[in-house]
Design an enzyme around this catalytic site. Structure first.
Site, mmCIF file in Angstrom:
data_model
loop_
_atom_site.group_PDB
_atom_site.id
_atom_site.type_symbol
_atom_site.label_atom_id
_atom_site.label_comp_id
_atom_site.label_asym_id
_atom_site.label_seq_id
_atom_site.Cartn_x
_atom_site.Cartn_y
_atom_site.Cartn_z
ATOM 1 N N ARG A 143 0.868 -1.174 0.000
ATOM 2 C CA ARG A 143 0.000 0.000 0.000
ATOM 3 C C ARG A 143 0.909 1.229 0.000
ATOM 4 N NH1 ARG A 143 -2.100 -3.568 3.927
ATOM 5 N NH2 ARG A 143 -4.181 -4.367 3.396
ATOM 6 N N LYS A 168 -2.779 -1.573 7.772
ATOM 7 C CA LYS A 168 -4.200 -1.226 7.753
ATOM 8 C C LYS A 168 -4.968 -1.903 8.871
ATOM 9 C CE LYS A 168 -8.188 -1.324 4.616
ATOM 10 N NZ LYS A 168 -8.652 -1.698 3.253
ATOM 11 N N HIS A 243 -2.889 3.218 -6.049
ATOM 12 C CA HIS A 243 -3.311 1.947 -5.461
ATOM 13 C C HIS A 243 -3.487 0.869 -6.529
ATOM 14 C CE1 HIS A 243 -4.761 -0.373 -2.067
ATOM 15 N NE2 HIS A 243 -5.788 -0.783 -2.771
ATOM 16 N N ARG A 246 -0.927 -1.849 -6.792
ATOM 17 C CA ARG A 246 -1.125 -2.997 -5.899
ATOM 18 C C ARG A 246 -2.046 -4.026 -6.561
ATOM 19 N NH1 ARG A 246 -1.109 -4.531 -0.412
ATOM 20 N NH2 ARG A 246 -3.067 -5.268 0.477
ATOM 21 N N HIS A 277 -3.515 -8.812 3.686
ATOM 22 C CA HIS A 277 -4.966 -8.852 3.768
ATOM 23 C C HIS A 277 -5.397 -9.537 5.059
ATOM 24 C CE1 HIS A 277 -5.577 -8.438 -0.856
ATOM 25 N NE2 HIS A 277 -5.622 -7.275 -0.253
ATOM 26 N N TYR A 286 -9.453 -10.071 -6.480
ATOM 27 C CA TYR A 286 -8.635 -9.736 -7.642
ATOM 28 C C TYR A 286 -8.991 -10.592 -8.856
ATOM 29 C CZ TYR A 286 -5.806 -6.849 -4.570
ATOM 30 O OH TYR A 286 -5.392 -5.879 -3.711
#
Length: 309
Positions: A143, A168, A243, A246, A277, A286
């Site tokens: 990130r 995060k 972003h 990523r 994640h 994805y």
């Protein structure tokens, strides 16, 4: 008597101690609390929640309304145990929509063009910093905030290991990188130390002022680089974002696994951990970002049930 504002502040403080960032959630919740105070309400009601959620003069987007109401609903469930008169807005009070922005998947040619046009930035050290930042994001899937948050001690140039802290979800992780990446980071570090022999920050990536890069101020320069590289969004899509590097990394990794007939199901937890994640569901998303990836996944699924490609 405890006010709704006090309850909200205690609730946010509790959640943050558990590791939740709650940046936009907190802003929305306190906006709702201010609305209740402005109207003189002392009880959280469904009517008040709906009125606040849909009172957005600049937007009539139902997705936006639904997300605002969801913030109130989550808090109301907590408040109900403390204040029995609290009303919890029902799930169907507003049409519930879930929409994720379709990412821009950079091609190898576009990535090469982006790196090349960093040379237009001045002074030269700024160009070097941006070249290093973009390259790092492209080959690690970090990130933007994680890359900017790296300290010098987090970048082990001997072992080729990055330590990403306070992510995060409030956890730290280690990210191994290729020797070519280590070489590029070492080259940048030498240039940085020549520019700033007496550093004023422990950050690995620094601005021309010698301060840590601010992730919130990067989009403007990135837009300039996109224009210089002649990279545009497809029709009906938003402009590519930092972003999206990523997304590109994750999608490319999955594509390579499928093309090489790897056991994606077994490898997916590795990618989930690498990307930081919270669970594999976020990584699975994805699959929807690339038509080719969807096709390969569908073919693999068909094979698993004895079908033919």
């Amino acid at each position: 008597m405890t006010t709704i504002r006090q309850h909200a502040e205690e609730y946010l403080a509790m959640r943050r101690r558990l590791g939740f960032k709650l940046t936009s959630f907190g802003e929305k919740l306190m906006s709702f609390v201010s609305y209740l105070e402005h109207t003189g309400a002392t009880v959280l009601t469904t009517e008040a929640a709906l009125t606040w959620a849909t009172s957005t003069p600049r937007s009539t987007d139902q997705v936006h309304w639904s997300r605002r109401l969801m913030v109130v609903r989550v808090f109301a469930r907590h408040l109900k145990a403390l204040e029995p008169a609290t009303e919890i807005p029902p799930d169907d009070a507003l049409p519930h929509h879930y929409r994720r922005i379709t990412p821009h998947l950079f091609t190898p040619a576009e990535l090469a063009a982006l790196l090349q046009v960093t040379g237009i930035l001045r002074p030269a050290f700024r160009a070097r910093t941006w070249h290093t930042l973009l390259g790092l994001l492209a080959v690690t899937g970090l990130r933007t905030s994680e890359a900017c948050g790296l300290d010098r001690t987090d970048v082990d140039l001997t072992s080729g290991l990055l330590t990403v802290r306070d992510t995060k979800f409030g956890k730290s992780r280690q990210v191994p990188v290729h020797t070519s990446t280590t070489a590029a980071l070492r080259k940048y570090a030498r240039e940085r130390d020549r520019q700033r022999p007496a550093p004023s920050t422990v950050a690995f990536l620094v601005s021309t002022r010698g301060t840590r890069l601010d992730a919130h101020s990067l989009p403007r320069t990135f837009a300039q680089l996109l224009e210089a590289a002649d990279i545009t969004a497809g029709e009906g899509r938003r402009r590519p974002r930092l972003h999206d590097l990523r997304h590109t990394f994750a999608t490319t990794t999955l594509l390579n696994w499928y093309r090489n007939d790897a056991d994606v199901q077994a490898k997916l937890p590795l990618l989930t951990t690498y990307l930081g994640h919270a669970d594999p569901k976020s990584t699975y998303w994805y699959l929807s970002g690339s038509p080719e990836l969807l096709s390969l996944a569908a073919t693999r699924l068909e094979h698993s049930f004895g079908g033919r490609p």
